[in-house]
Design an enzyme around this catalytic site. Structure first.
Site, mmCIF file in Angstrom:
data_model
loop_
_atom_site.group_PDB
_atom_site.id
_atom_site.type_symbol
_atom_site.label_atom_id
_atom_site.label_comp_id
_atom_site.label_asym_id
_atom_site.label_seq_id
_atom_site.Cartn_x
_atom_site.Cartn_y
_atom_site.Cartn_z
ATOM 1 N N TYR A 1 2.758 7.033 -5.353
ATOM 2 C CA TYR A 1 4.422 6.775 -5.773
ATOM 3 C C TYR A 1 4.501 7.605 -7.321
ATOM 4 C CZ TYR A 1 5.811 4.593 -1.840
ATOM 5 O OH TYR A 1 6.130 3.830 -0.481
ATOM 6 N N HIS B 1 16.562 1.171 0.732
ATOM 7 C CA HIS B 1 15.034 0.997 0.373
ATOM 8 C C HIS B 1 14.691 1.312 -0.899
ATOM 9 C CE1 HIS B 1 14.622 2.621 4.813
ATOM 10 N NE2 HIS B 1 15.062 1.429 4.957
ATOM 11 N N CYS C 1 6.817 -6.062 -11.631
ATOM 12 C CA CYS C 1 5.344 -6.758 -11.811
ATOM 13 C C CYS C 1 5.151 -7.518 -10.516
ATOM 14 C CB CYS C 1 5.561 -7.706 -13.107
ATOM 15 S SG CYS C 1 4.215 -8.976 -13.334
#
Ligand code: OAD
Length: 266
Positions: A84, A140, A148
């Site tokens: 990512y 999305h 976190c």
């Protein structure tokens, strides 16, 4: 041939190229409320590969489910956060394309006061907002927001690549991208807003999505079952094509500026 004739001939060409164009213009002109659903296809002309083509090179060895799912993250948080973060770095170099820009103009033409034009996107690149679209619903999530895993505390990360994977959060946990993975629920507020917009719209455009992933793809059926005219902009047929009323077969970056240009001419 003088420029007016040139222009009018190219205008007529548009109607020949896209047989449904005149009906699309008429529907948008009369629409009170417009809902838009976009997918990865509207960002391809900005240099961002679609979700399924995006697994190239080193990442092509992985199944998307290994990289975009809670299971994949649990099995290898370093691999998933690296993937990512590399996409975040690649997207940082991308700019909105004429398709994004035309949609921002369309919002101003259809509903300057914003609340009658809702742009629902499955994309996580935020190029719609960068192009000036105001009323955007991210189904999305966004690749710019990371949270976190321990506290859920979410922050925007616009800087360079993380120094280690998985990136540590500032309170002893690790960070994950705030995007929706396969099998995860959509953000409830985003879904409610999207569902409502598609329930009350007169016209819905599905742009650059294969309409393969639910519940997002179901928004087309919601619009249709409430009497909206549905329009698809895509170079290919999709799973929704048989159910869609009007088709503009081609690239969003080419077609949307044509639609906006014709709409702007009274
Ligand atoms: P897909 O990769 O499934 O489909 C992209 C669509 O864009 C295809 O139908 C292409 O034909 C079309 N397309 C390609 N270039 C285009 C262009 N220039 N103009 C218009 N259309 C073009 O991407 P999505 O439909 O967005 O979800 O995928 C939906 C979801 O599947 C993604 O949000 C992601 C993935 O699972 C999650 O990660 C949860």
């Amino acid at each position: 041939m003088d420029s007016n004739k040139n222009e009018s001939s190219s205008h007529n060409d548009h109607y020949t190229l896209y047989p449904d164009l005149s009906q699309v213009i008429k529907e948008l002109r009369n629409a009170k409320r417009v809902a838009i659903l976009t997918g990865a296809g509207i960002s391809t002309e900005s240099g961002i590969p679609t979700f399924r083509d995006g697994l190239d090179g080193f990442w092509s060895q992985f199944d998307p489910l290994e990289l975009a799912s809670p299971q994949g993250f649990a099995a290898d948080p370093a691999r998933v956060t690296r993937w990512y973060d590399e996409r975040r770095a690649a997207i940082a170099k991308c700019q909105p394309n004429p398709g994004h820009i035309a949609l921002a103009k369309l919002e101003q033409i259809v509903s300057p006061n914003k609340n009658l034009f809702t742009l629902v996107t499955q994309n996580i690149d935020r190029l719609h907002q960068l192009a000036g679209s105001k009323n955007v619903v991210e189904l999305h999530g966004s690749i710019w927001e990371w949270r976190c895993t321990k506290t859920g505390k979410q922050k925007e990360y616009r800087g360079g690549p993380f120094e280690q994977y998985p990136p540590p959060s500032d309170n002893g946990g690790i960070l994950r991208p705030s995007v929706v993975w396969f099998g995860e629920p959509l953000p409830p507020d985003a879904w409610r807003t999207a569902e409502n917009a598609c329930t009350i719209c007169d016209v819905m455009l599905s742009i650059g999505t294969s309409a393969a992933v639910y519940p997002a793809a179901g928004l087309i059926d919601i619009a249709q079952s409430n009497g909206a005219t549905t329009i698809e902009i895509n170079p290919e047929q999709t799973q929704a094509t048989p159910r869609i009323d009007l088709q503009l077969r081609g690239a969003a970056g080419v077609i949307l500026p044509i639609v906006v240009d014709h709409l702007s001419r009274s």
